[in-house]
Design a protein around this motif. Structure first.
Motif, mmCIF file in Angstrom:
data_model
loop_
_atom_site.group_PDB
_atom_site.id
_atom_site.type_symbol
_atom_site.label_atom_id
_atom_site.label_comp_id
_atom_site.label_asym_id
_atom_site.label_seq_id
_atom_site.Cartn_x
_atom_site.Cartn_y
_atom_site.Cartn_z
ATOM 1 N N ARG A 9 42.510 -45.403 29.067
ATOM 2 C CA ARG A 9 43.289 -45.017 30.244
ATOM 3 C C ARG A 9 43.854 -43.618 30.044
ATOM 4 O O ARG A 9 44.163 -43.204 28.934
ATOM 5 C CB ARG A 9 44.450 -45.990 30.455
ATOM 6 N N LYS A 10 43.976 -42.886 31.131
ATOM 7 C CA LYS A 10 44.497 -41.518 31.067
ATOM 8 C C LYS A 10 45.904 -41.498 30.494
ATOM 9 O O LYS A 10 46.249 -40.632 29.705
ATOM 10 C CB LYS A 10 44.484 -40.862 32.441
ATOM 11 N N ARG A 11 46.713 -42.465 30.863
ATOM 12 C CA ARG A 11 48.087 -42.528 30.358
ATOM 13 C C ARG A 11 48.083 -42.680 28.838
ATOM 14 O O ARG A 11 48.832 -42.011 28.126
ATOM 15 C CB ARG A 11 48.825 -43.688 31.004
ATOM 16 N N ASP A 12 47.218 -43.569 28.317
ATOM 17 C CA ASP A 12 47.130 -43.743 26.864
ATOM 18 C C ASP A 12 46.609 -42.482 26.186
ATOM 19 O O ASP A 12 47.078 -42.103 25.118
ATOM 20 C CB ASP A 12 46.217 -44.924 26.527
ATOM 21 N N ASP A 19 46.969 -39.402 27.255
ATOM 22 C CA ASP A 19 48.041 -38.406 27.277
ATOM 23 C C ASP A 19 49.084 -38.678 26.198
ATOM 24 O O ASP A 19 49.616 -37.746 25.595
ATOM 25 C CB ASP A 19 48.702 -38.368 28.654
ATOM 26 N N GLU A 20 49.368 -39.943 25.926
ATOM 27 C CA GLU A 20 50.322 -40.294 24.863
ATOM 28 C C GLU A 20 49.753 -39.968 23.484
ATOM 29 O O GLU A 20 50.487 -39.587 22.577
ATOM 30 C CB GLU A 20 50.664 -41.782 24.928
#
Length: 63
Positions: free
Chosen positions: A23-26, A28-29
């Motif tokens: 996922r993009k959120r993961d 980015d983290e």
């Protein structure tokens, strides 16, 4: 700032990336939190496992 990820957490991130299901959120983290050495080591382990699985499948198919 994010904390540094462990080798196991890095392997999980690399495995999800190999599968293309990150996922993009993961992502980015993880950008600032993953140790580059762990990422390279995890990629080599993932590639070696993938090649080993392919060689095993070919050996089973041709036996």
């Amino acid at each position: 700032m994010s904390t540094q990820r462990s080798f196991t957490q890095t392997l999980v991130a690399v495995a999800w990336s190999f599968a293309g299901l990150r996922r993009k959120r993961d992502f980015d983290e993880d950008v600032g939190a993953l140790n580059p050495f762990y990422v390279v080591a995890g990629a080599f382990l993932g590639c070696a496992a993938f090649v080993g699985i392919l060689l095993g499948a070919v050996r089973l198919a041709t036996a």
